[in-house]
Design a protein around this motif. Structure first.
Motif, PDB file in Angstrom:
ATOM      1  N   PHE A  66      17.208  44.305  40.012  1.00 32.42           N
ATOM      2  CA  PHE A  66      18.669  45.053  40.010  1.00 32.42           C
ATOM      3  C   PHE A  66      19.111  45.090  38.621  1.00 32.42           C
ATOM      4  CE2 PHE A  66      18.223  43.233  44.595  1.00 32.42           C
ATOM      5  CZ  PHE A  66      18.417  44.430  45.142  1.00 32.42           C
ATOM      6  N   HIS A 106      26.362  49.844  52.193  1.00 30.33           N
ATOM      7  CA  HIS A 106      25.394  50.609  51.563  1.00 30.33           C
ATOM      8  C   HIS A 106      23.938  50.259  52.563  1.00 30.33           C
ATOM      9  CE1 HIS A 106      24.343  46.669  48.761  1.00 30.33           C
ATOM     10  NE2 HIS A 106      23.449  46.943  49.766  1.00 30.33           N
ATOM     11  N   MET A 131      20.955  47.022  36.806  1.00 37.05           N
ATOM     12  CA  MET A 131      21.927  48.205  36.547  1.00 37.05           C
ATOM     13  C   MET A 131      22.616  48.128  35.175  1.00 37.05           C
ATOM     14  SD  MET A 131      21.799  46.862  39.741  1.00 37.05           S
ATOM     15  CE  MET A 131      23.263  46.370  40.811  1.00 37.05           C
ATOM     16  N   ARG A 161      19.728  52.013  46.603  1.00 41.68           N
ATOM     17  CA  ARG A 161      20.854  52.023  47.433  1.00 41.68           C
ATOM     18  C   ARG A 161      21.872  53.182  47.561  1.00 41.68           C
ATOM     19  NH1 ARG A 161      22.345  45.865  46.302  1.00 41.68           N
ATOM     20  NH2 ARG A 161      22.443  46.983  44.236  1.00 41.68           N
ATOM     21  N   HIS A 164      26.185  44.611  51.597  1.00 39.85           N
ATOM     22  CA  HIS A 164      27.359  44.458  50.957  1.00 39.85           C
ATOM     23  C   HIS A 164      28.479  45.251  51.079  1.00 39.85           C
ATOM     24  CE1 HIS A 164      28.864  42.931  46.790  1.00 39.85           C
ATOM     25  NE2 HIS A 164      29.643  43.676  47.242  1.00 39.85           N
ATOM     26  N   THR A 224      19.432  43.842  50.745  1.00 41.37           N
ATOM     27  CA  THR A 224      20.851  43.457  50.746  1.00 41.37           C
ATOM     28  C   THR A 224      21.747  44.078  51.543  1.00 41.37           C
ATOM     29  OG1 THR A 224      21.427  45.343  49.078  1.00 41.37           O
ATOM     30  CG2 THR A 224      20.300  43.229  48.288  1.00 41.37           C
ATOM     31  N   ILE A 244      28.413  35.767  40.603  1.00 42.05           N
ATOM     32  CA  ILE A 244      28.567  37.115  40.762  1.00 42.05           C
ATOM     33  C   ILE A 244      29.683  37.617  42.008  1.00 42.05           C
ATOM     34  CG2 ILE A 244      26.220  37.737  40.399  1.00 42.05           C
ATOM     35  CD1 ILE A 244      25.503  37.964  43.360  1.00 42.05           C
ATOM     36  N   ASP A 245      29.762  38.889  42.012  1.00 41.33           N
ATOM     37  CA  ASP A 245      30.416  39.526  43.285  1.00 41.33           C
ATOM     38  C   ASP A 245      31.816  39.349  43.146  1.00 41.33           C
ATOM     39  OD1 ASP A 245      27.779  40.761  43.832  1.00 41.33           O
ATOM     40  OD2 ASP A 245      27.673  39.600  45.657  1.00 41.33           O
ATOM     41  N   ASP A 250      27.155  48.314  46.937  1.00 40.22           N
ATOM     42  CA  ASP A 250      28.077  47.232  46.796  1.00 40.22           C
ATOM     43  C   ASP A 250      29.401  47.809  46.746  1.00 40.22           C
ATOM     44  OD1 ASP A 250      26.004  45.349  46.289  1.00 40.22           O
ATOM     45  OD2 ASP A 250      26.029  45.802  44.177  1.00 40.22           O
ATOM     46  N   GLU A 291      26.709  35.930  49.921  1.00 37.61           N
ATOM     47  CA  GLU A 291      27.131  36.592  48.704  1.00 37.61           C
ATOM     48  C   GLU A 291      28.061  37.666  49.071  1.00 37.61           C
ATOM     49  OE1 GLU A 291      23.696  38.419  46.665  1.00 37.61           O
ATOM     50  OE2 GLU A 291      23.209  39.721  48.356  1.00 37.61           O
ATOM     51  N   GLY A 292      28.592  38.383  48.238  1.00 35.75           N
ATOM     52  CA  GLY A 292      29.429  39.550  48.574  1.00 35.75           C
ATOM     53  C   GLY A 292      30.744  39.089  49.263  1.00 35.75           C
ATOM     54  N   TRP A 322      26.254  43.959  38.071  1.00 40.65           N
ATOM     55  CA  TRP A 322      26.119  43.957  39.252  1.00 40.65           C
ATOM     56  C   TRP A 322      27.591  44.419  40.205  1.00 40.65           C
ATOM     57  CZ3 TRP A 322      22.327  39.445  41.345  1.00 40.65           C
ATOM     58  CH2 TRP A 322      21.169  39.635  41.016  1.00 40.65           C
ATOM     59  N   ALA A 323      27.789  43.892  41.338  1.00 39.46           N
ATOM     60  CA  ALA A 323      28.770  44.378  42.106  1.00 39.46           C
ATOM     61  C   ALA A 323      30.280  44.060  41.560  1.00 39.46           C
ATOM     62  CB  ALA A 323      28.780  43.719  43.592  1.00 39.46           C
ATOM     63  N   SER A 354      28.236  49.384  42.384  1.00 45.04           N
ATOM     64  CA  SER A 354      27.069  49.419  41.485  1.00 45.04           C
ATOM     65  C   SER A 354      26.305  50.630  41.252  1.00 45.04           C
ATOM     66  CB  SER A 354      26.159  48.297  41.971  1.00 45.04           C
ATOM     67  OG  SER A 354      26.766  47.028  42.076  1.00 45.04           O
TER      68      SER A 354
HETATM   69  O1  FUB Z   1      23.769  44.786  43.441  1.00 42.57           O
HETATM   70  C1  FUB Z   1      23.259  43.589  42.984  1.00 42.57           C
HETATM   71  C2  FUB Z   1      23.559  42.600  44.062  1.00 42.57           C
HETATM   72  O2  FUB Z   1      23.017  42.788  45.351  1.00 42.57           O
HETATM   73  C3  FUB Z   1      25.160  42.244  44.427  1.00 42.57           C
HETATM   74  O3  FUB Z   1      25.625  41.594  43.457  1.00 42.57           O
HETATM   75  C4  FUB Z   1      24.857  41.378  45.988  1.00 42.57           C
HETATM   76  O4  FUB Z   1      25.980  41.331  46.582  1.00 42.57           O
HETATM   77  C5  FUB Z   1      23.631  42.496  46.390  1.00 42.57           C
HETATM   78  O5  FUB Z   1      24.214  43.353  47.089  1.00 42.57           O
END
Ligand code: FUB
Length: 337
Positions: free
Chosen positions: A61, A302, A63, A314, A287, A285, A149-150, A30, A236-237, A98-99, A45
């Motif tokens: 995910f 990525h 993180m 990733r 992004h 994914t 998100i994002d 991301d 997304e993204g 996340w991102a 991320s």
């Molecule tokens: O990295 C977690 C999620 O995966 C991101 O928020 C999305 O955009 C996708 O890349």
């Protein structure tokens, strides 16, 4: 493990060129790239193996922190500046960092990041630092009125706007008119697709200065893309940039795994769909971000090639991006050959 490189896919890719990741000592995803003071900074991320099974909610995910990467110039080695922010230091956040994205104003740097609260809802927070690499000190509460998100932040003539939102695991489908309802899902196939949201940031960069509005993506005839158009609809993204006086909104199509873009004369849209920027990468994914350095443009993205296709492990990469004379972005094949 779903989405791992299978024999046939591995064989097909063996004959192709796979760009090297910017770093290999940790998994990163991301990438949000910016040039601050003549240097490229990437806010990714930081992917980890938490041992959680794959699901559509994205629980795998998991993180926990952010590292900032930087490069002197394209092609230079990337420096990892270490942990810039950890979830344990964010009072309101429980898990899933996340991102992120970052912005600079008046010598301060702002790291924007989504995370889940203890009740499982995503919100977006901000942390402030004196350097582009942090450390960043988080605000005690998430941005009021934020959700999903994002985050991505565009400085437009001194005014900062945040676009955000992602469906399914990112929960955007649960919101209509900025209100949550667990019963909401993605609209029916013939209904207009959901769009990312945008809000102007307050002068102190820590709040929304207005209620978020939805960005609408339309086809060449001006009709909103329907939710069933999975090849083109927003998932997304979001990433906003300006080129040739136009606003470009680029994004992931999620379950069709492409980065596409749409353009507008006004930051609030409507955005007219233009085409694909990046074909599917290894992993579920996709992004990206887009950034200018020294008069040339670059795509940051990525894939999961380093982890042999593990979708939540990733690595960030970059490639030069080109526009034609009319401002159309020339599509990039991540695995040419
Ligand atoms: O990295 C977690 C999620 O995966 C991101 O928020 C999305 O955009 C996708 O890349």
């Amino acid at each position: 493990m779903p989405h791992q490189l299978q024999g046939e896919q591995a064989a097909a890719l063996a004959a192709r060129e796979i760009a090297p990741p910017l770093v290999t000592h940790l998994y990163t995803a991301d990438p949000s790239a910016h040039v601050f003071d003549g240097r490229i900074y990437i806010y990714p991320s930081h992917d980890i193996e938490a041992g959680i099974a794959f699901n559509d909610n994205g629980d795998h995910f998991a993180m926990e922190d952010y590292h900032v990467l930087s490069l002197d110039h394209p092609g230079a080695p990337a420096t990892d500046h270490g942990v810039a922010l950890h979830v344990r230091d964010v009072p309101w956040a429980a898990r899933q960092m996340w991102a992120p994205d970052a912005a600079c104003k008046d010598g301060k740097y702002y790291l924007y990041f989504p995370a889940k609260r203890a009740d499982g809802l995503f919100q977006i927070g901000v942390a402030v630092g004196d350097s582009p690499t942090g450390p960043f000190v988080p605000e005690a509460q998430p941005i009021a009125g934020s959700y999903s998100i994002d985050p991505c932040v565009l400085a437009d003539d001194g005014v900062h706007y945040m676009a955000f939102g992602g469906i399914w695991g990112g929960q955007l489908q649960k919101y209509r008119d900025n209100a949550y309802d667990a019963a909401h899902e993605e609209p029916l196939d013939h209904e207009p697709a959901l769009g990312p949201r945008i809000a102007r940031l307050s002068d102190d960069m820590k709040q929304f200065a207005e209620a978020p509005r939805e960005l609408v993506i339309v086809d060449q005839q001006g009709r909103p893309l329907p939710a069933g158009d999975h090849a083109r609809r927003y998932f997304e993204g979001p990433w906003l940039h300006k080129y040739g006086g136009k606003y470009y909104l680029s994004y992931s199509t999620g379950d069709t795994h492409c980065i596409c873009y749409a353009t507008a004369d006004d930051i609030h849209g409507p955005y007219t769909y233009q085409g694909r920027i990046l074909s599917p990468v290894i992993g579920w994914t996709t992004h990206h971000s887009i950034c200018e350095f020294d008069g040339r443009w670059y795509l940051f993205y990525h894939d999961s090639s380093l982890s042999q296709g593990v979708t939540h492990l990733r690595s960030v990469k970059m490639a030069e991006l080109h526009y034609d004379a009319d401002g159309a972005i020339l599509p990039i094949d991540p695995y040419p050959g």
